[in-house]
Design a protein around this motif. Structure first.
Motif, PDB file in Angstrom:
ATOM      1  N   VAL A  34      -6.732   2.463  -9.343  1.00 38.56           N
ATOM      2  CA  VAL A  34      -7.982   1.876  -9.853  1.00 38.56           C
ATOM      3  C   VAL A  34      -8.450   0.720  -8.966  1.00 38.56           C
ATOM      4  N   ILE A  35      -7.501  -0.105  -8.498  1.00 39.37           N
ATOM      5  CA  ILE A  35      -7.842  -1.304  -7.733  1.00 39.37           C
ATOM      6  C   ILE A  35      -8.302  -0.933  -6.325  1.00 39.37           C
ATOM      7  N   LYS A  36      -9.446  -1.484  -5.932  1.00 37.05           N
ATOM      8  CA  LYS A  36      -9.957  -1.303  -4.574  1.00 37.05           C
ATOM      9  C   LYS A  36      -9.304  -2.365  -3.683  1.00 37.05           C
ATOM     10  N   VAL A  37      -8.531  -1.922  -2.706  1.00 34.42           N
ATOM     11  CA  VAL A  37      -7.663  -2.829  -1.955  1.00 34.42           C
ATOM     12  C   VAL A  37      -8.202  -3.112  -0.559  1.00 34.42           C
ATOM     13  N   HIS A  38      -8.108  -4.379  -0.158  1.00 37.06           N
ATOM     14  CA  HIS A  38      -8.383  -4.779   1.231  1.00 37.06           C
ATOM     15  C   HIS A  38      -7.183  -4.367   2.064  1.00 37.06           C
ATOM     16  N   SER A  39      -7.348  -3.329   2.854  1.00 37.19           N
ATOM     17  CA  SER A  39      -6.240  -2.814   3.666  1.00 37.19           C
ATOM     18  C   SER A  39      -6.550  -2.982   5.148  1.00 37.19           C
ATOM     19  N   LEU A  85       3.094   5.523  -6.773  1.00 34.23           N
ATOM     20  CA  LEU A  85       2.989   5.254  -8.205  1.00 34.23           C
ATOM     21  C   LEU A  85       2.211   6.341  -8.929  1.00 34.23           C
ATOM     22  N   ASN A  86       2.342   6.335 -10.243  1.00 34.65           N
ATOM     23  CA  ASN A  86       1.633   7.288 -11.096  1.00 34.65           C
ATOM     24  C   ASN A  86       0.131   7.214 -10.820  1.00 34.65           C
ATOM     25  N   GLU A  87      -0.509   8.363 -10.756  1.00 37.48           N
ATOM     26  CA  GLU A  87      -1.935   8.400 -10.401  1.00 37.48           C
ATOM     27  C   GLU A  87      -2.828   7.784 -11.475  1.00 37.48           C
ATOM     28  N   GLN A  88      -2.282   7.509 -12.649  1.00 37.28           N
ATOM     29  CA  GLN A  88      -3.065   6.846 -13.697  1.00 37.28           C
ATOM     30  C   GLN A  88      -2.810   5.338 -13.750  1.00 37.28           C
ATOM     31  N   SER A  89      -1.973   4.840 -12.859  1.00 37.27           N
ATOM     32  CA  SER A  89      -1.660   3.411 -12.853  1.00 37.27           C
ATOM     33  C   SER A  89      -2.792   2.618 -12.209  1.00 37.27           C
ATOM     34  N   LEU A  90      -2.658   1.301 -12.244  1.00 40.47           N
ATOM     35  CA  LEU A  90      -3.672   0.432 -11.640  1.00 40.47           C
ATOM     36  C   LEU A  90      -3.782   0.644 -10.137  1.00 40.47           C
ATOM     37  N   ALA A  91      -2.725   1.155  -9.522  1.00 43.37           N
ATOM     38  CA  ALA A  91      -2.759   1.398  -8.076  1.00 43.37           C
ATOM     39  C   ALA A  91      -3.907   2.311  -7.684  1.00 43.37           C
ATOM     40  N   PHE A 124      -0.345   0.222 -16.251  1.00 47.40           N
ATOM     41  CA  PHE A 124      -1.432   1.141 -16.590  1.00 47.40           C
ATOM     42  C   PHE A 124      -2.599   0.369 -17.185  1.00 47.40           C
ATOM     43  N   PRO A 125      -3.831   0.684 -16.790  1.00 42.68           N
ATOM     44  CA  PRO A 125      -4.980  -0.011 -17.360  1.00 42.68           C
ATOM     45  C   PRO A 125      -5.225   0.421 -18.798  1.00 42.68           C
ATOM     46  N   GLY A 126      -5.928  -0.438 -19.530  1.00 40.22           N
ATOM     47  CA  GLY A 126      -6.390  -0.037 -20.853  1.00 40.22           C
ATOM     48  C   GLY A 126      -7.667   0.776 -20.694  1.00 40.22           C
ATOM     49  N   ASN A 127      -8.416   0.849 -21.769  1.00 40.44           N
ATOM     50  CA  ASN A 127      -9.710   1.545 -21.726  1.00 40.44           C
ATOM     51  C   ASN A 127     -10.739   0.583 -21.128  1.00 40.44           C
ATOM     52  N   TRP A 128     -10.615   0.366 -19.814  1.00 40.62           N
ATOM     53  CA  TRP A 128     -11.375  -0.687 -19.135  1.00 40.62           C
ATOM     54  C   TRP A 128     -12.619  -0.127 -18.450  1.00 40.62           C
ATOM     55  N   HIS A 129     -13.624  -0.990 -18.350  1.00 44.82           N
ATOM     56  CA  HIS A 129     -14.857  -0.614 -17.661  1.00 44.82           C
ATOM     57  C   HIS A 129     -15.092  -1.465 -16.413  1.00 44.82           C
ATOM     58  N   THR A 130     -14.287  -2.522 -16.232  1.00 45.05           N
ATOM     59  CA  THR A 130     -14.491  -3.413 -15.086  1.00 45.05           C
ATOM     60  C   THR A 130     -13.927  -2.803 -13.809  1.00 45.05           C
ATOM     61  N   LYS A 131     -14.552  -3.140 -12.696  1.00 45.65           N
ATOM     62  CA  LYS A 131     -14.108  -2.690 -11.376  1.00 45.65           C
ATOM     63  C   LYS A 131     -13.318  -3.821 -10.721  1.00 45.65           C
ATOM     64  N   ILE A 132     -12.088  -3.511 -10.303  1.00 47.93           N
ATOM     65  CA  ILE A 132     -11.162  -4.530  -9.806  1.00 47.93           C
ATOM     66  C   ILE A 132     -10.922  -4.343  -8.314  1.00 47.93           C
ATOM     67  N   GLY A 133     -10.923  -5.455  -7.592  1.00 45.84           N
ATOM     68  CA  GLY A 133     -10.605  -5.420  -6.168  1.00 45.84           C
ATOM     69  C   GLY A 133      -9.492  -6.390  -5.841  1.00 45.84           C
ATOM     70  N   ILE A 172       0.833  -1.204   0.000  1.00 46.88           N
ATOM     71  CA  ILE A 172       0.000   0.000   0.000  1.00 46.88           C
ATOM     72  C   ILE A 172       0.871   1.259   0.000  1.00 46.88           C
ATOM     73  N   ALA A 173       1.961   1.216   0.739  1.00 48.04           N
ATOM     74  CA  ALA A 173       2.889   2.356   0.747  1.00 48.04           C
ATOM     75  C   ALA A 173       3.538   2.529  -0.624  1.00 48.04           C
ATOM     76  N   HIS A 174       3.887   1.405  -1.256  1.00 44.17           N
ATOM     77  CA  HIS A 174       4.462   1.447  -2.605  1.00 44.17           C
ATOM     78  C   HIS A 174       3.451   2.020  -3.600  1.00 44.17           C
ATOM     79  N   ALA A 175       2.188   1.585  -3.470  1.00 47.22           N
ATOM     80  CA  ALA A 175       1.139   2.044  -4.388  1.00 47.22           C
ATOM     81  C   ALA A 175       0.949   3.556  -4.312  1.00 47.22           C
ATOM     82  N   ALA A 176       1.118   4.113  -3.128  1.00 42.11           N
ATOM     83  CA  ALA A 176       0.919   5.555  -2.953  1.00 42.11           C
ATOM     84  C   ALA A 176       1.948   6.376  -3.720  1.00 42.11           C
TER      85      ALA A 176
END
Length: 388
Positions: free
Chosen positions: A28-33, A20-26, A78-87, A14-18
């Motif tokens: 987008v992904i909803k994380v269990h923290s 990362l680039n704000e457009q990366s998957l970090a 980086f995600p593509g032009n995605w519509h799915t919600k990832i957790g 989670i610290a690493h994700a913070a």
């Protein structure tokens, strides 16, 4: 509660994700923290779960599995032009016994599949696939399992389950939910003649590594008919994975295995995808990066699903009837995706596993070969299973 055994994603990830680039998957992904708890399930389409269980490995995997490197590599993409919600739901800790882990994983998968959420499983030993299969026990459907593996993993079903025998246990254990098992990329010298003969006797599908590397598109119709896809990392060339499995000198290369993962994601039917035999090595960034890309390509495929309604065959489908010997084969071609299917007829009065005429995914080459009086092998095998 099915998810109570899941531990949160580590603070270091989670610290690493913070950072990362704000457009990366970090982002987008909803994380269990640890701080925020589990994400809201009703808002998710795809979930990532690590399973820290490896006791079923015949060739021992390190007992403590850590998916930190994979998560860091995935979140940075980086995600593509995605519509799915990832957790990312975190990790399932090993139970007191491997059977306890199986039960907990089965309950989690059942809950997710019932809610139309696709679980992406990162695991140790591949016998965890047995738990994925058993998750369908209460879902009232026959199951098609695809194994991307150099081995058939039939093993000795009378012995305790291992990563070399879980398919044999799936075949013999009740309730009998398995309709078809397909192996992608087997290598003959890793499989006994007895196992090869059994695959033929049970009318299962198998595709040699050498034949697929020259025609990888043959994987697509197999994946299109799968419910569960289990990928053994030892099916990949050892150098591509940073020698995670050093003895596997032959296997799929990086591009091929990513294409296979994308085919699995594109399938309208695949509802569980697992990557197994992760062998933690201290500085194996190569392996972690490739596994992250496998997840990325699967998710990419899901975002491009067409969800064609095969029930409405009179709409957006062309029908071709081809007489071959004493059979009249019915082919259907989608005018939307240009994908092909062949019909397996329902046989009245036979105690079969099919309740109605079923469309089996195929290729245009199958249609062309049928026009040249060659019956497609997968159609023949499916029909024979239907008659048993």
């Amino acid at each position: 509660m099915a998810f109570e055994n899941l531990s949160p994603v580590s603070d270091s990830v989670i610290a690493h994700a913070a950072l990362l680039n704000e457009q990366s998957l970090a982002s987008v992904i909803k994380v269990h923290s640890r701080q925020g708890g589990l994400p809201e399930m009703e808002n998710l389409n795809i979930t990532i779960i690590g399973v820290r269980e490896s006791r079923g490995a015949v060739d021992s995997i390190e007992s403590t599995l850590d998916f930190t490197a994979i998560r860091k590599a995935l979140y940075a993409l980086f995600p593509g032009n995605w519509h799915t919600k990832i957790g990312d739901l975190g990790d399932l800790e090993p139970g007191e016994s491997s059977l306890d882990t199986f039960y907990a994983l089965k309950e989690i998968i059942t809950q997710l599949v019932k809610n139309n959420i696709i679980p992406l499983i990162l695991g140790g030993s591949q016998d965890l696939t047995y738990a994925l299969y058993r998750a369908f026990d209460g879902l009232d459907q026959m199951v098609n399992l695809v194994n991307v593996d150099g081995h058939f993993d039939l093993g000795n079903s009378s012995l305790p389950i291992t990563n070399k025998s879980y398919v044999g246990r799936i075949i013999v254990d009740q309730p009998y939910n398995l309709f078809n098992y397909s192996n992608i990329g087997y290598q003959t010298y890793y499989n006994s003649q007895e196992e090869i003969d059994l695959m033929e006797k049970l009318y299962f599908d198998s595709f040699r590594l050498g034949s697929l590397t020259s025609e990888l598109s043959a994987v697509e119709p197999v994946m299109r008919d799968a419910d569960i896809v289990s990928l053994d990392l030892s099916s990949i060339q050892s150098e591509v994975l940073g020698y995670m499995h050093p003895h596997n000198v032959n296997g799929f290369n990086g591009r091929e295995i990513c294409a296979i993962a994308r085919y699995a994601g594109l399938s309208d039917r695949v509802s569980v995808f697992g990557i197994f035999e992760y062998n933690l090595q201290k500085y194996n960034d190569t392996g972690a990066s490739l596994i992250a890309q496998l997840l990325w390509y699967f998710i990419e495929g899901v975002n491009f699903r067409i969800n064609e309604r095969l029930q409405d065959r009179d709409v957006n489908f062309l029908h071709y009837s081809v007489p071959v010997d004493d059979e009249l084969l019915s082919f259907y071609k989608s005018t939307v995706s240009e994908r092909w299917w062949i019909e397996i007829p329902f046989m009245k009065g036979v105690n079969n596993k099919l309740k109605r005429n079923t469309l089996l995914p195929c290729t245009e080459d199958d249609y062309i070969n049928a026009c040249n009086q060659e019956i497609p092998e997968r159609w023949y095998k499916a029909k024979r299973k239907n008659e048993v």
